[in-house]
Motif scaffolding. Sequence first.
Motif, short mmCIF file in Angstrom:
data_model
loop_
_atom_site.label_atom_id
_atom_site.label_comp_id
_atom_site.label_asym_id
_atom_site.label_seq_id
_atom_site.Cartn_x
_atom_site.Cartn_y
_atom_site.Cartn_z
N VAL A 93 -30.33 -9.98 -79.38
CA VAL A 93 -29.26 -10.83 -78.86
C VAL A 93 -29.51 -12.28 -79.26
CG1 VAL A 93 -28.15 -11.68 -76.74
CG2 VAL A 93 -28.89 -9.28 -76.89
N GLU A 94 -28.48 -12.93 -79.80
CA GLU A 94 -28.55 -14.36 -80.08
C GLU A 94 -27.32 -15.02 -79.49
OE1 GLU A 94 -28.81 -17.64 -83.69
OE2 GLU A 94 -29.35 -15.56 -84.10
N VAL A 95 -27.57 -16.09 -78.75
CA VAL A 95 -26.51 -16.80 -78.06
C VAL A 95 -26.58 -18.27 -78.45
CG1 VAL A 95 -25.59 -17.47 -75.81
CG2 VAL A 95 -26.56 -15.19 -76.13
N SER A 96 -25.42 -18.84 -78.71
CA SER A 96 -25.33 -20.27 -78.99
C SER A 96 -24.82 -20.95 -77.72
CB SER A 96 -24.35 -20.52 -80.15
OG SER A 96 -24.21 -21.90 -80.38
N LEU A 97 -25.62 -21.83 -77.18
CA LEU A 97 -25.23 -22.58 -75.99
C LEU A 97 -24.66 -23.93 -76.40
CD1 LEU A 97 -28.34 -22.10 -73.68
CD2 LEU A 97 -26.18 -20.84 -73.59
N ARG A 98 -23.53 -24.27 -75.83
CA ARG A 98 -22.99 -25.62 -75.99
C ARG A 98 -23.05 -26.28 -74.63
NH1 ARG A 98 -17.47 -24.54 -79.21
NH2 ARG A 98 -17.09 -23.49 -77.24
N VAL A 99 -23.71 -27.44 -74.57
CA VAL A 99 -23.99 -28.08 -73.30
C VAL A 99 -23.45 -29.51 -73.30
CG1 VAL A 99 -25.81 -28.77 -71.69
CG2 VAL A 99 -26.11 -26.72 -73.11
N THR A 100 -22.76 -29.83 -72.22
CA THR A 100 -22.34 -31.20 -71.96
C THR A 100 -23.08 -31.64 -70.71
OG1 THR A 100 -20.15 -30.77 -72.89
CG2 THR A 100 -20.37 -32.72 -71.50
N LEU A 101 -23.69 -32.80 -70.78
CA LEU A 101 -24.50 -33.28 -69.66
C LEU A 101 -23.73 -34.21 -68.74
CD1 LEU A 101 -27.86 -34.08 -71.49
CD2 LEU A 101 -27.19 -31.99 -70.31
N ASP A 102 -24.21 -34.29 -67.51
CA ASP A 102 -23.73 -35.27 -66.55
C ASP A 102 -24.39 -36.59 -66.91
OD1 ASP A 102 -23.18 -36.92 -64.43
OD2 ASP A 102 -24.23 -35.71 -62.95
N LYS A 103 -23.62 -37.49 -67.46
CA LYS A 103 -24.19 -38.72 -68.01
C LYS A 103 -24.32 -39.84 -66.99
CE LYS A 103 -22.24 -37.39 -72.41
NZ LYS A 103 -21.50 -36.24 -71.92
N THR A 104 -24.14 -39.52 -65.71
CA THR A 104 -24.29 -40.56 -64.69
C THR A 104 -25.76 -40.93 -64.47
OG1 THR A 104 -24.32 -38.92 -62.91
CG2 THR A 104 -22.18 -39.88 -63.49
N ASN A 105 -26.66 -40.06 -64.88
CA ASN A 105 -28.09 -40.34 -64.78
C ASN A 105 -28.58 -40.85 -66.13
OD1 ASN A 105 -30.94 -40.16 -64.85
ND2 ASN A 105 -30.94 -38.50 -63.35
N PRO A 106 -29.15 -42.06 -66.18
CA PRO A 106 -29.58 -42.61 -67.48
C PRO A 106 -30.71 -41.81 -68.14
CG PRO A 106 -30.21 -44.08 -65.67
CD PRO A 106 -29.36 -42.99 -65.08
N PHE B 289 -30.44 -37.20 -70.73
CA PHE B 289 -30.72 -36.66 -72.07
C PHE B 289 -32.20 -36.32 -72.21
CE2 PHE B 289 -26.51 -37.96 -72.98
CZ PHE B 289 -26.12 -37.31 -74.14
N ASP B 290 -33.06 -37.25 -71.84
CA ASP B 290 -34.50 -37.04 -72.00
C ASP B 290 -35.00 -35.90 -71.10
OD1 ASP B 290 -34.64 -39.12 -73.83
OD2 ASP B 290 -35.12 -40.61 -72.28
N GLU B 291 -34.55 -35.87 -69.87
CA GLU B 291 -35.01 -34.84 -68.93
C GLU B 291 -34.48 -33.47 -69.33
OE1 GLU B 291 -33.93 -36.31 -65.06
OE2 GLU B 291 -35.40 -37.95 -65.17
N PHE B 292 -33.22 -33.41 -69.77
CA PHE B 292 -32.66 -32.13 -70.21
C PHE B 292 -33.42 -31.62 -71.44
CE2 PHE B 292 -29.92 -29.77 -73.09
CZ PHE B 292 -29.57 -28.70 -72.28
N LEU B 293 -33.63 -32.47 -72.42
CA LEU B 293 -34.32 -32.06 -73.64
C LEU B 293 -35.75 -31.60 -73.35
CD1 LEU B 293 -34.36 -31.67 -76.68
CD2 LEU B 293 -34.93 -34.10 -76.91
N ALA B 294 -36.45 -32.32 -72.51
CA ALA B 294 -37.82 -31.92 -72.17
C ALA B 294 -37.84 -30.54 -71.52
CB ALA B 294 -38.45 -32.96 -71.24
N ALA B 295 -36.90 -30.26 -70.65
CA ALA B 295 -36.83 -28.96 -69.97
C ALA B 295 -36.41 -27.87 -70.95
CB ALA B 295 -35.87 -29.03 -68.79
N LEU B 296 -35.45 -28.16 -71.82
CA LEU B 296 -34.97 -27.17 -72.79
C LEU B 296 -36.08 -26.77 -73.76
CD1 LEU B 296 -32.52 -25.54 -73.82
CD2 LEU B 296 -31.95 -27.50 -75.27
N ARG B 297 -36.90 -27.72 -74.15
CA ARG B 297 -38.01 -27.43 -75.07
C ARG B 297 -39.03 -26.48 -74.45
NH1 ARG B 297 -39.29 -33.29 -77.89
NH2 ARG B 297 -37.65 -33.11 -79.45
#
Length: 151
Positions: free
Chosen positions: A64-77, A80-88
């Motif tokens: 199984v291969e899935v492509s995720l498309r994610v839009t972040l809640d940009k109210t927190n500065p 991006f960094d926190e999401f990327l760190a967790a995704l990695r």
Amino acid sequence: MPDSTDRRILRQLLAEPEASNAALAERAGVTTAALWRRLERMREAGVLRGVQARIDWRAMGWAVEVSLRVTLDKTNPRAFDEFLAALRQVPEVIEIQSFLGSVDWRASVIARDMAHWQQVYRDRILTLPHIAELDALMLVATIKDSGELAL
């Protein structure tokens, strides 16, 4: 900028990346020494970034291969960094890309089967921080995956 000989070498390299330098040189119509010099010059210029193995995950049992498309809640500065760190930290994620536009991130995720995908989705993907929108697209077939341009 690569000239016509460099492009000829690159075409041969793309066609058969595992070929020896002698075989590449012969097919490209240059000497082995000239091939080596040109490859080295293209590496130094950043045209060639290395040679890598391409793994067929399906042949390894990852069906199984899935492509995720994610839009972040940009109210927190720090979103991006926190999401990327967790995704990695998600071992099933094999590719991450960042975008400008309505989608912020795209990630390729692999799983052994649908049950494994459901577990990864529930336990690892849905718990990622700062997600405003998430779209999961299951891969059905890969039509073209060469990375080649007309040289």
